[in-house]
Design an enzyme around this catalytic site. Structure first.
Site, PDB file in Angstrom:
ATOM      1  N   ARG A  13      36.864  15.052  25.063  1.00  0.00           N
ATOM      2  CA  ARG A  13      36.484  15.406  23.990  1.00  0.00           C
ATOM      3  C   ARG A  13      36.440  14.674  22.594  1.00  0.00           C
ATOM      4  NH1 ARG A  13      35.896  21.118  22.034  1.00  0.00           N
ATOM      5  NH2 ARG A  13      34.598  20.773  20.360  1.00  0.00           N
ATOM      6  N   GLY A  68      16.530  10.390  23.888  1.00  0.00           N
ATOM      7  CA  GLY A  68      15.653  11.024  24.715  1.00  0.00           C
ATOM      8  C   GLY A  68      15.786  11.558  26.186  1.00  0.00           C
ATOM      9  N   GLU A  96      31.322  18.784  32.534  1.00  0.00           N
ATOM     10  CA  GLU A  96      31.686  17.311  33.263  1.00  0.00           C
ATOM     11  C   GLU A  96      32.816  17.706  34.550  1.00  0.00           C
ATOM     12  OE1 GLU A  96      32.585  14.694  30.274  1.00  0.00           O
ATOM     13  OE2 GLU A  96      30.700  14.730  29.496  1.00  0.00           O
ATOM     14  N   ARG A 156      38.026  10.642  20.209  1.00  0.00           N
ATOM     15  CA  ARG A 156      37.103   9.402  19.913  1.00  0.00           C
ATOM     16  C   ARG A 156      37.680   8.735  18.484  1.00  0.00           C
ATOM     17  NH1 ARG A 156      32.029   8.932  21.688  1.00  0.00           N
ATOM     18  NH2 ARG A 156      31.656  11.149  21.740  1.00  0.00           N
ATOM     19  N   GLU A 200      37.336  14.720  19.615  1.00  0.00           N
ATOM     20  CA  GLU A 200      38.602  14.561  18.865  1.00  0.00           C
ATOM     21  C   GLU A 200      39.473  13.452  19.283  1.00  0.00           C
ATOM     22  OE1 GLU A 200      41.883  17.535  20.256  1.00  0.00           O
ATOM     23  OE2 GLU A 200      40.316  18.233  21.682  1.00  0.00           O
TER      24      GLU A 200
END
Length: 134
Positions: free
Chosen positions: A23, A55, A89, A27, A25
């Site tokens: 998540r 894209g 995921e 990072r 948080e």
């Protein structure tokens, strides 16, 4: 990597050594340090912010990256289950564990492993909300 026996794991190319699920948080702290360490060790690691080209369909690309990884590392944090992306995921990772014999390593970052296992506390609340949405 083809073998004489037919197995579902041989039908997928292994583009990545590791798929890193976390998540945001974490990072800028734990997840970034873990990612940098894996890369310095020569381990080809997928991290969503660098590996998906602008894209492209994110959910399709994430699923493909999970399938094409030998190992998944899940950084369970307090808000991990609060993210629909993270839970999607997680579901895909567990499918690949069952069908492709993918290795899964959980890391419990600032969360009690029993909250994840027993689905209690903030983790349990987030999973309940996710079930209601689905």
């Amino acid at each position: 990597m083809a073998s004489s026996s037919s197995s579902s794991s041989s039908s997928y190319a292994r583009t990545y050594d590791v798929f890193l699920s976390f998540r945001g948080e974490t990072r800028g702290s734990f997840s970034d340090h873990l990612y940098a360490y894996l890369r310095r060790a020569g381990i080809n690691t997928f991290r969503d912010d660098e590996s998906i080209r602008r894209g492209e369909d994110i959910s399709v690309e994430l699923s493909k990256a999970i399938e094409e990884s030998r190992i998944s590392i899940i950084v369970f944090s307090k808000d991990y289950a609060g993210s629909r992306w993270c839970l999607d995921e997680l579901v895909k990772i567990m499918e690949c564990k069952q069908t492709l014999n993918q290795i899964v390593f959980p890391i419990f970052y600032d969360v009690d492993p029993s909250e994840v296992r027993k689905q209690t506390g903030m983790f349990g609340d987030a999973l309940t909300r996710h079930r209601e949405r689905c």
